[in-house]
Write a protein that holds these residues in place. Structure first.
Motif, PDB file in Angstrom:
ATOM      1  N   ARG A 288       0.842  -1.208   0.000  1.00  0.00           N
ATOM      2  CA  ARG A 288       0.000   0.000   0.000  1.00  0.00           C
ATOM      3  C   ARG A 288       0.876   1.257   0.000  1.00  0.00           C
ATOM      4  NH1 ARG A 288      -3.337  -0.882   5.009  1.00  0.00           N
ATOM      5  NH2 ARG A 288      -1.639   0.214   6.013  1.00  0.00           N
TER       6      ARG A 288
ATOM      7  N   ASN B 202      -5.483   4.051  -2.686  1.00  0.00           N
ATOM      8  CA  ASN B 202      -4.389   3.346  -1.979  1.00  0.00           C
ATOM      9  C   ASN B 202      -4.632   3.157  -0.480  1.00  0.00           C
ATOM     10  OD1 ASN B 202      -2.720   3.113  -4.319  1.00  0.00           O
ATOM     11  ND2 ASN B 202      -2.067   5.232  -4.063  1.00  0.00           N
TER      12      ASN B 202
ATOM     13  N   VAL C 184     -10.485  -0.387   1.233  1.00  0.00           N
ATOM     14  CA  VAL C 184     -11.690   0.082   0.538  1.00  0.00           C
ATOM     15  C   VAL C 184     -12.924  -0.288   1.353  1.00  0.00           C
ATOM     16  CG1 VAL C 184     -13.072  -0.131  -1.561  1.00  0.00           C
ATOM     17  CG2 VAL C 184     -10.570  -0.062  -1.701  1.00  0.00           C
TER      18      VAL C 184
ATOM     19  N   PRO D 180      -9.744  -5.487  -3.388  1.00  0.00           N
ATOM     20  CA  PRO D 180      -9.680  -4.422  -4.399  1.00  0.00           C
ATOM     21  C   PRO D 180      -8.693  -4.772  -5.511  1.00  0.00           C
ATOM     22  CG  PRO D 180      -9.480  -3.513  -2.176  1.00  0.00           C
ATOM     23  CD  PRO D 180      -9.372  -5.009  -2.048  1.00  0.00           C
TER      24      PRO D 180
ATOM     25  N   LEU E  97      -5.931  -3.620  -8.242  1.00  0.00           N
ATOM     26  CA  LEU E  97      -4.912  -2.562  -8.154  1.00  0.00           C
ATOM     27  C   LEU E  97      -5.374  -1.289  -8.856  1.00  0.00           C
ATOM     28  CD1 LEU E  97      -2.060  -1.697  -7.304  1.00  0.00           C
ATOM     29  CD2 LEU E  97      -1.233  -2.602  -9.490  1.00  0.00           C
TER      30      LEU E  97
ATOM     31  N   ASN F 288      -8.741  -0.069  -5.733  1.00  0.00           N
ATOM     32  CA  ASN F 288      -7.586   0.543  -5.062  1.00  0.00           C
ATOM     33  C   ASN F 288      -7.277   1.924  -5.632  1.00  0.00           C
ATOM     34  OD1 ASN F 288      -5.044   0.477  -3.395  1.00  0.00           O
ATOM     35  ND2 ASN F 288      -4.190   0.714  -5.457  1.00  0.00           N
ATOM     36  N   ARG F 289      -7.612   2.109  -6.896  1.00  0.00           N
ATOM     37  CA  ARG F 289      -7.371   3.423  -7.522  1.00  0.00           C
ATOM     38  C   ARG F 289      -8.510   4.397  -7.227  1.00  0.00           C
ATOM     39  NH1 ARG F 289      -9.137   5.314 -12.446  1.00  0.00           N
ATOM     40  NH2 ARG F 289      -9.816   3.231 -13.068  1.00  0.00           N
TER      41      ARG F 289
ATOM     42  N   CYS G 122      -7.641  -4.519   1.508  1.00  0.00           N
ATOM     43  CA  CYS G 122      -6.480  -3.883   0.865  1.00  0.00           C
ATOM     44  C   CYS G 122      -6.080  -4.659  -0.385  1.00  0.00           C
ATOM     45  CB  CYS G 122      -5.285  -3.837   1.820  1.00  0.00           C
ATOM     46  SG  CYS G 122      -5.521  -2.752   3.222  1.00  0.00           S
ATOM     47  N   VAL G 123      -5.559  -3.944  -1.363  1.00  0.00           N
ATOM     48  CA  VAL G 123      -5.131  -4.602  -2.595  1.00  0.00           C
ATOM     49  C   VAL G 123      -3.946  -5.526  -2.303  1.00  0.00           C
ATOM     50  CG1 VAL G 123      -3.686  -2.612  -3.206  1.00  0.00           C
ATOM     51  CG2 VAL G 123      -4.377  -4.241  -4.975  1.00  0.00           C
TER      52      VAL G 123
END
Ligand code: SF4
Length: 231
Positions: A41, A53, A56, A73, A75, A79-80, A129-130
């Motif tokens: 992250r 980032n 989510v 998420p 990327l 995440n974006r 989290c991604v």
């Protein structure tokens, strides 16, 4: 359909996380519970400072009867943009399907400010989290499960959970205190238990649709069944 039980007398029952662990639906922006994901992250923040980032949050109506659980998420998707399934291929298919079956209204423009709203429905992820290569580690799935469990706990009218893929399926079962052997993952399977049902679908990823593991028709059939069952 197999019926699964969440009663303590049933051998399939595993106690869900304690009430204390269920108290928060959303992690902190700098949640430290998964060191590998925290490093990933931070690297994304340095590389793409305009992106979201961060973990989510769930999106939609906590009073809804339907919860959709994804993997994590993407990327360049959630995440974006900061909204589940928003900005990548998986979202194109998911939101088109939700609009078709009345679980969303508005126009999906792949942006969190597109005004799209969910109807009777909330979307969350097993992992907030991604993860690198879209592959969270088992320890990371376990660490993030209390947030999923809390999300489920705080949906008082919940009747249907759609699990997108095996990881979402397994983590949802654990959040509910049900052993996976009692409800094996199969696309199109429906696992009733008490007041709710768990519906399984292959994940609506680009890879699954490009390889025809999941066709749009197969995906729509899951939501058509949910719509029928919810009435
Ligand atoms: S995946 Fe979940 S538990 Fe792990 S760091 Fe992110 S928010 Fe925290």
């Amino acid at each position: 359909m197999t019926t699964i039980s969440t009663t303590e007398n049933d051998p399939a029952y595993n106690p869900p996380p304690s009430a204390g662990a269920l108290s928060r639906t959303e992690p902190d922006r700098n949640c430290p519970l998964c060191p590998r994901l925290a490093v990933f992250r931070e690297a994304a923040r340095a590389r793409e400072p305009e992106w979201f980032n961060s973990p989510v949050s769930s999106f939609g109506d906590p009073d809804g009867r339907l919860l959709i659980v994804g993997l994590a998420p993407g990327l360049q998707g959630a995440n974006r943009t900061g909204r589940p399934f928003t900005g990548d291929f998986a979202g194109d298919l998911l939101y088109a399907t939700l609009l078709e079956y009345g679980f969303a209204k508005g126009i999906y423009r792949a942006r969190p400010d597109d005004g799209l709203t969910l109807v009777d429905c909330q979307i969350s992820n097993a992992v907030r989290c991604v993860p690198p290569q879209n592959k969270p580690l088992p320890a990371e799935i376990n660490s993030c499960r209390p947030f999923l469990a809390a999300t489920i706990e705080t949906m008082p009218r919940l009747r249907a959970i759609v699990a997108l893929g095996r990881v979402a399926h397994e983590s949802t079962l654990k959040a509910l205190g049900v052993r996976s052997s009692a409800a094996p993952f199969t696309h199109g399977a429906i696992h009733p238990a008490g007041n709710w049902k768990l519906y399984d679908s292959y994940h609506c990823s680009r890879y699954n649709t490009n390889t025809r593991v999941l066709t749009p028709e197969m995906f729509r059939s899951v939501f058509a069944r949910v719509k029928t069952d919810l009435g």
